[in-house]
Write an enzyme that holds these catalytic residues in place. Structure first.
Site, PDB file in Angstrom:
ATOM      1  N   HIS A 207       7.964  10.726 -24.633  1.00  0.00           N
ATOM      2  CA  HIS A 207       8.963  11.794 -24.787  1.00  0.00           C
ATOM      3  C   HIS A 207       9.227  12.194 -26.236  1.00  0.00           C
ATOM      4  CE1 HIS A 207      11.598   8.288 -25.445  1.00  0.00           C
ATOM      5  NE2 HIS A 207      12.382   9.109 -26.112  1.00  0.00           N
TER       6      HIS A 207
HETATM    7  C1  UD1 Z   1      17.029  12.033 -26.859  1.00  0.00           C
HETATM    8  C2  UD1 Z   1      17.128  11.412 -28.234  1.00  0.00           C
HETATM    9  C3  UD1 Z   1      15.981  10.446 -28.429  1.00  0.00           C
HETATM   10  C4  UD1 Z   1      15.932   9.424 -27.327  1.00  0.00           C
HETATM   11  C5  UD1 Z   1      15.910  10.104 -25.967  1.00  0.00           C
HETATM   12  C6  UD1 Z   1      16.047   9.075 -24.898  1.00  0.00           C
HETATM   13  C7  UD1 Z   1      18.092  12.860 -29.984  1.00  0.00           C
HETATM   14  C8  UD1 Z   1      17.786  13.724 -31.143  1.00  0.00           C
HETATM   15  N1  UD1 Z   1      17.020  12.428 -29.277  1.00  0.00           N
HETATM   16  O1  UD1 Z   1      15.823  12.774 -26.804  1.00  0.00           O
HETATM   17  O2  UD1 Z   1      16.145   9.765 -29.655  1.00  0.00           O
HETATM   18  O3  UD1 Z   1      14.786   8.641 -27.478  1.00  0.00           O
HETATM   19  O4  UD1 Z   1      17.022  11.006 -25.867  1.00  0.00           O
HETATM   20  O5  UD1 Z   1      15.600   9.520 -23.667  1.00  0.00           O
HETATM   21  O6  UD1 Z   1      19.239  12.569 -29.730  1.00  0.00           O
HETATM   22  N2  UD1 Z   1      16.960  17.403 -20.523  1.00  0.00           N
HETATM   23  C9  UD1 Z   1      17.174  17.585 -19.169  1.00  0.00           C
HETATM   24  N3  UD1 Z   1      18.081  16.769 -18.552  1.00  0.00           N
HETATM   25  C10 UD1 Z   1      18.768  15.800 -19.199  1.00  0.00           C
HETATM   26  C11 UD1 Z   1      18.542  15.634 -20.562  1.00  0.00           C
HETATM   27  C12 UD1 Z   1      17.630  16.439 -21.209  1.00  0.00           C
HETATM   28  O7  UD1 Z   1      16.593  18.457 -18.537  1.00  0.00           O
HETATM   29  O8  UD1 Z   1      19.571  15.085 -18.557  1.00  0.00           O
HETATM   30  C13 UD1 Z   1      15.938  18.255 -21.190  1.00  0.00           C
HETATM   31  C14 UD1 Z   1      16.521  19.533 -21.787  1.00  0.00           C
HETATM   32  O9  UD1 Z   1      15.562  20.538 -21.644  1.00  0.00           O
HETATM   33  C15 UD1 Z   1      16.670  19.170 -23.241  1.00  0.00           C
HETATM   34  C16 UD1 Z   1      15.499  18.224 -23.482  1.00  0.00           C
HETATM   35  O10 UD1 Z   1      15.364  17.497 -22.262  1.00  0.00           O
HETATM   36  O11 UD1 Z   1      16.629  20.276 -24.091  1.00  0.00           O
HETATM   37  C17 UD1 Z   1      15.728  17.249 -24.618  1.00  0.00           C
HETATM   38  O12 UD1 Z   1      16.963  16.532 -24.481  1.00  0.00           O
HETATM   39  P1  UD1 Z   1      17.699  15.928 -25.774  1.00  0.00           P
HETATM   40  O13 UD1 Z   1      18.852  15.080 -25.351  1.00  0.00           O
HETATM   41  O14 UD1 Z   1      17.962  17.000 -26.765  1.00  0.00           O
HETATM   42  O15 UD1 Z   1      16.590  15.038 -26.435  1.00  0.00           O
HETATM   43  P2  UD1 Z   1      15.640  13.956 -25.778  1.00  0.00           P
HETATM   44  O16 UD1 Z   1      14.233  14.392 -25.943  1.00  0.00           O
HETATM   45  O17 UD1 Z   1      16.134  13.584 -24.435  1.00  0.00           O
HETATM   46  N1  UDP Z   2      14.027   3.666 -18.682  1.00  0.00           N
HETATM   47  C1  UDP Z   2      14.412   3.764 -17.348  1.00  0.00           C
HETATM   48  N2  UDP Z   2      13.715   4.600 -16.518  1.00  0.00           N
HETATM   49  C2  UDP Z   2      12.664   5.338 -16.942  1.00  0.00           C
HETATM   50  C3  UDP Z   2      12.265   5.224 -18.307  1.00  0.00           C
HETATM   51  C4  UDP Z   2      12.983   4.387 -19.147  1.00  0.00           C
HETATM   52  O1  UDP Z   2      15.356   3.092 -16.923  1.00  0.00           O
HETATM   53  O2  UDP Z   2      12.087   6.089 -16.136  1.00  0.00           O
HETATM   54  C5  UDP Z   2      14.826   2.795 -19.591  1.00  0.00           C
HETATM   55  C6  UDP Z   2      14.050   1.746 -20.348  1.00  0.00           C
HETATM   56  O3  UDP Z   2      13.924   0.564 -19.619  1.00  0.00           O
HETATM   57  C7  UDP Z   2      14.941   1.555 -21.575  1.00  0.00           C
HETATM   58  C8  UDP Z   2      15.479   2.940 -21.832  1.00  0.00           C
HETATM   59  O4  UDP Z   2      15.361   3.644 -20.602  1.00  0.00           O
HETATM   60  O5  UDP Z   2      16.024   0.688 -21.277  1.00  0.00           O
HETATM   61  C9  UDP Z   2      14.668   3.605 -22.918  1.00  0.00           C
HETATM   62  O6  UDP Z   2      14.988   4.932 -23.007  1.00  0.00           O
HETATM   63  P1  UDP Z   2      14.068   6.019 -23.689  1.00  0.00           P
HETATM   64  O7  UDP Z   2      12.674   5.551 -23.732  1.00  0.00           O
HETATM   65  O8  UDP Z   2      14.375   7.299 -23.019  1.00  0.00           O
HETATM   66  O9  UDP Z   2      14.707   6.121 -25.153  1.00  0.00           O
HETATM   67  P2  UDP Z   2      14.387   5.427 -26.564  1.00  0.00           P
HETATM   68  O10 UDP Z   2      14.518   3.969 -26.397  1.00  0.00           O
HETATM   69  O11 UDP Z   2      13.027   5.879 -26.976  1.00  0.00           O
HETATM   70  O12 UDP Z   2      15.412   6.012 -27.473  1.00  0.00           O
END
Ligand code: UD1
Ligand code: UDP
Length: 362
Positions: A207
């Site tokens: 991601h």
């Molecule tokens: C965010 C964090 C990242 C973390 C990740 C965990 C920031 C800058 N990034 O990234 O560090 O590793 O979360 O998963 O804070 N969206 C949905 N539904 C949701 C959430 C997001 O559809 O519930 C989609 C939207 O199109 C959104 C995109 O995902 O624009 C990105 O979401 P965002 O929270 O901005 O960043 P992540 O890539 O999720």
């Molecule tokens: N995770 C989960 N379901 C999924 C993918 C990840 O429960 O389908 C959990 C994973 O075990 C960990 C956390 O989500 O606890 C990690 O989140 P993510 O990779 O989105 O974020 P990051 O750690 O990179 O910020």
């Protein structure tokens, strides 16, 4: 009675805060601990599922900020969080990890004069193109208490000039959650539901914007998956950011690649524990695979979690077709790797955090 608020917003935050809540409950005569959810993540699979799986109470406040640009999202968090702080008058704020909600709430509370702590402090990838790196550096520069998960965090903070009395090496609350949930994960039915055989599949999560937001890079990653899937089935729970981009490039996976929505924490733990190899660009998953002793291939140019490589089961591979395929092949071949767990990743990190907070007020 001291009023404490912990901030959650995105998926990994729930996993880090659940044990902190449990640890504060053990000292409920001293602390009123509540959770605020900014709403950065809002899909049921990215948020609600975690409250059930981690046995966390519903948040006391939900800001509902949703998605947006970095500035929009952070600004909405700050405005909503400031209102809550003005009304509730907390004594102590805890932010975790490195997402936009982390830095937005830290900035708000520090400027309101509220004692503020950062859990998972000091991690550095030294890659300023990562939004998380900016969030981590900005948060650590301003908060009062710096709770560190691994030795590199302590070293980085000292190098940046943090005074040693602000730094507390407490271990990793993400591993507190993991150790607490392993028995439940052992009872998960996800393998049966996906017709997967233990130790005969590769689990994939991707991601990071650097991997999934650039169509050519994502196309390359899908070629890698197709290549691996010729010999080993792949299970790929897809993050919403990635789902959108996979649709844009028109990815149609072959039948050995199982694409599913993100799964709940317990099911994901079961998938990780039983996988032969995990391919990821996640931060937290590098740590969880190390704790589980499962081989992890991290497709990134850097990691902020070097202990998972130095002590654990993680390898860092250049995010290129050649680099990732070589890493996966080596891991599938099962070449032995050191597999010790970093110090203090023992399930008691949250208790140590609460002890520090209790000492602060004694
Ligand atoms: C965010 C964090 C990242 C973390 C990740 C965990 C920031 C800058 N990034 O990234 O560090 O590793 O979360 O998963 O804070 N969206 C949905 N539904 C949701 C959430 C997001 O559809 O519930 C989609 C939207 O199109 C959104 C995109 O995902 O624009 C990105 O979401 P965002 O929270 O901005 O960043 P992540 O890539 O999720
Ligand atoms: N995770 C989960 N379901 C999924 C993918 C990840 O429960 O389908 C959990 C994973 O075990 C960990 C956390 O989500 O606890 C990690 O989140 P993510 O990779 O989105 O974020 P990051 O750690 O990179 O910020």
């Amino acid at each position: 009675m001291k009023k404490i608020i912990s901030v959650v917003g995105a998926r990994p935050n729930f996993v880090k805060v659940a044990p902190i809540h449990r640890a504060f409950l053990k000292k409920s005569e001293l602390f009123d601990h509540r959770i605020i959810h900014t709403g950065q993540h809002y899909d049921a699979t990215m948020s609600d599922a975690f409250f059930t799986d981690l046995e966390m109470p519903q948040p006391s406040w939900f800001l509902g900020v949703g998605s947006g640009s970095h500035a929009e999202q952070s600004a909405r968090v700050m405005v909503g969080f400031e209102k809550v702080c003005l009304e509730h008058q907390p004594d102590y704020i805890i932010v975790v990890g490195d997402v936009n909600s982390t830095v937005a709430c830290a900035l708000t509370s520090v400027k309101m004069g509220i004692t503020t702590a950062h859990v998972e402090s000091g991690l550095r990838s030294y890659d300023r193109a990562m939004p998380e790196e900016i969030n981590r550096m900005a948060t650590d520069a301003i908060v009062d208490h710096l709770f560190v998960t691994e030795e590199s965090g302590r070293v980085n903070l000292l190098r940046e000039g943090a005074s040693p009395d602000r730094i507390f090496f407490v271990g990793n609350t993400m591993i507190d959650s993991l150790l607490n949930a392993v028995p439940a994960a052992n009872n998960s039915t996800i393998l049966k539901r996906l017709s997967a055989t233990p130790k005969e599949y590769v689990l994939v999560t991707l991601h990071r914007p650097s991997n999934v937001d650039i169509p050519e890079q994502l196309q390359m990653l899908t070629r890698v998956l197709e290549n691996v899937a010729q010999s080993t089935p792949i299970i790929f729970p897809v993050h919403p950011r990635t789902r959108k981009m996979l649709a844009e490039i028109g990815f149609a996976p072959s039948k050995n690649i199982t694409i599913i929505d993100p799964v709940g924490y317990i099911d994901f733990l079961c998938l990780m524990k039983n996988s032969k190899v995990v391919l990821t660009d996640s931060g937290g998953i590098q740590e969880e695979t190390t704790a589980l002793g499962v081989a992890c291939v991290t497709a990134r140019t850097s990691t902020e979690r070097p202990s998972t490589i130095e002590l654990g089961t993680n390898i860092l591979v250049q995010p290129t077709e050649k680099g990732i395929l070589a890493g996966i092949r080596e891991s599938l071949a099962g070449r032995s790797r050191s597999a010790s767990v970093p110090p203090l990743w023992d399930g008691n990190a949250a208790d140590r955090i609460v002890d520090v907070v209790a000492r602060h007020y004694s």
